[in-house]
Design a protein around this motif. Sequence first.
Motif, PDB file in Angstrom:
ATOM      1  N   VAL A   1      -0.096  -8.922  21.528  1.00 43.50           N
ATOM      2  CA  VAL A   1      -0.329  -9.367  20.150  1.00 43.50           C
ATOM      3  C   VAL A   1       0.954  -9.992  19.621  1.00 43.50           C
ATOM      4  O   VAL A   1       1.933  -9.282  19.356  1.00 43.50           O
ATOM      5  CB  VAL A   1      -0.780  -8.196  19.256  1.00 43.50           C
TER       6      VAL A   1
ATOM      7  N   ASP B   1       1.289 -11.653  16.743  1.00 49.29           N
ATOM      8  CA  ASP B   1       1.372 -11.586  15.281  1.00 49.29           C
ATOM      9  C   ASP B   1       0.660 -10.318  14.813  1.00 49.29           C
ATOM     10  O   ASP B   1      -0.565 -10.220  14.895  1.00 49.29           O
ATOM     11  CB  ASP B   1       0.712 -12.829  14.680  1.00 49.29           C
ATOM     12  N   ASN B   2       1.423  -9.347  14.319  1.00 54.03           N
ATOM     13  CA  ASN B   2       0.818  -8.057  13.977  1.00 54.03           C
ATOM     14  C   ASN B   2      -0.105  -8.110  12.763  1.00 54.03           C
ATOM     15  O   ASN B   2      -0.840  -7.161  12.518  1.00 54.03           O
ATOM     16  CB  ASN B   2       1.875  -6.961  13.826  1.00 54.03           C
TER      17      ASN B   2
ATOM     18  N   LEU C   1      -3.763  -7.390  13.579  1.00 53.60           N
ATOM     19  CA  LEU C   1      -4.262  -6.031  13.798  1.00 53.60           C
ATOM     20  C   LEU C   1      -5.329  -5.655  12.774  1.00 53.60           C
ATOM     21  O   LEU C   1      -6.191  -4.826  13.058  1.00 53.60           O
ATOM     22  CB  LEU C   1      -3.113  -5.018  13.734  1.00 53.60           C
TER      23      LEU C   1
ATOM     24  N   ILE D   1       2.724  -5.064  21.185  1.00 51.57           N
ATOM     25  CA  ILE D   1       2.598  -5.577  19.824  1.00 51.57           C
ATOM     26  C   ILE D   1       3.960  -6.003  19.272  1.00 51.57           C
ATOM     27  O   ILE D   1       4.944  -5.257  19.379  1.00 51.57           O
ATOM     28  CB  ILE D   1       1.984  -4.508  18.895  1.00 51.57           C
ATOM     29  N   ASN D   2       3.980  -7.164  18.673  1.00 49.76           N
ATOM     30  CA  ASN D   2       5.157  -7.622  17.940  1.00 49.76           C
ATOM     31  C   ASN D   2       5.219  -6.816  16.649  1.00 49.76           C
ATOM     32  O   ASN D   2       4.533  -7.113  15.676  1.00 49.76           O
ATOM     33  CB  ASN D   2       5.037  -9.117  17.639  1.00 49.76           C
ATOM     34  N   SER D   3       6.027  -5.759  16.655  1.00 55.68           N
ATOM     35  CA  SER D   3       6.132  -4.889  15.488  1.00 55.68           C
ATOM     36  C   SER D   3       7.415  -4.076  15.572  1.00 55.68           C
ATOM     37  O   SER D   3       7.824  -3.686  16.661  1.00 55.68           O
ATOM     38  CB  SER D   3       4.938  -3.931  15.420  1.00 55.68           C
TER      39      SER D   3
ATOM     40  N   LEU E   1       1.559   3.227  15.446  1.00 54.84           N
ATOM     41  CA  LEU E   1       0.519   2.215  15.673  1.00 54.84           C
ATOM     42  C   LEU E   1      -0.615   2.759  16.523  1.00 54.84           C
ATOM     43  O   LEU E   1      -1.778   2.429  16.287  1.00 54.84           O
ATOM     44  CB  LEU E   1       1.114   0.965  16.319  1.00 54.84           C
TER      45      LEU E   1
ATOM     46  N   THR F   1       5.875  -1.543  21.523  1.00 54.50           N
ATOM     47  CA  THR F   1       6.253  -2.362  20.378  1.00 54.50           C
ATOM     48  C   THR F   1       7.634  -2.955  20.603  1.00 54.50           C
ATOM     49  O   THR F   1       8.463  -2.390  21.322  1.00 54.50           O
ATOM     50  CB  THR F   1       6.269  -1.559  19.061  1.00 54.50           C
TER      51      THR F   1
END
Length: 193
Positions: A81, A83-84, A87, A105-107, A114, A127
């Motif tokens: 992912v 762009d979070n 989500l 995930i980009n976070s 998450l 992440t």
Amino acid sequence: MFFSETALKMVEFRWHGRGGQGTWTASELLARTALDEGKYIQSFPEFGPERMGAPVTAFTRINNEPIRLHCAIYHPDVVVVLDNTLLKSVPVTAGIDQDDDCIIINSSEDPSTLKKSLHITHGKVWTVPATEIAIKILGTPITNTALLGVVAKATGIVTLEGIHKTLKERFRADLAEKNFAVIQEAYKEAKVE
């Protein structure tokens, strides 16, 4: 890890991003690297009437044997992912149903947070603060190469050296080196739950 020198089952990746973020480019860079490292590959986007900023999906398959399957991926081994914000609007966790599946995930959030908020009962959550890394090194919030670094760490499917070679073939020298610095930083900063 999905890869060992002796065996590789077909590994299927589903990428989620927004138009203009390089979602398909990341899928293609992963596939080219795997091809250079002796594997069979597929990489393709799912396009509709997308525009800049609209949700985009891309797919990658990697195997030690020829791939005869030609369709979208509904039960991915790995979901990435970029762009979070997706989500909340895209079912990015759909099909994650095995204990060795993972979502990257980009976070900057903790992966365990998450995992709970996304109700993920199978697999691992990785992440990485990809946007911050990209801004710091590239000066722009393009996160696709940062997530490639986490894909390499989480799966072992390709090597960092292989990604570096692919970047040098695809981009001019200075841009390849900056993107490789992003990849290395993301590789170091990735967290898993």
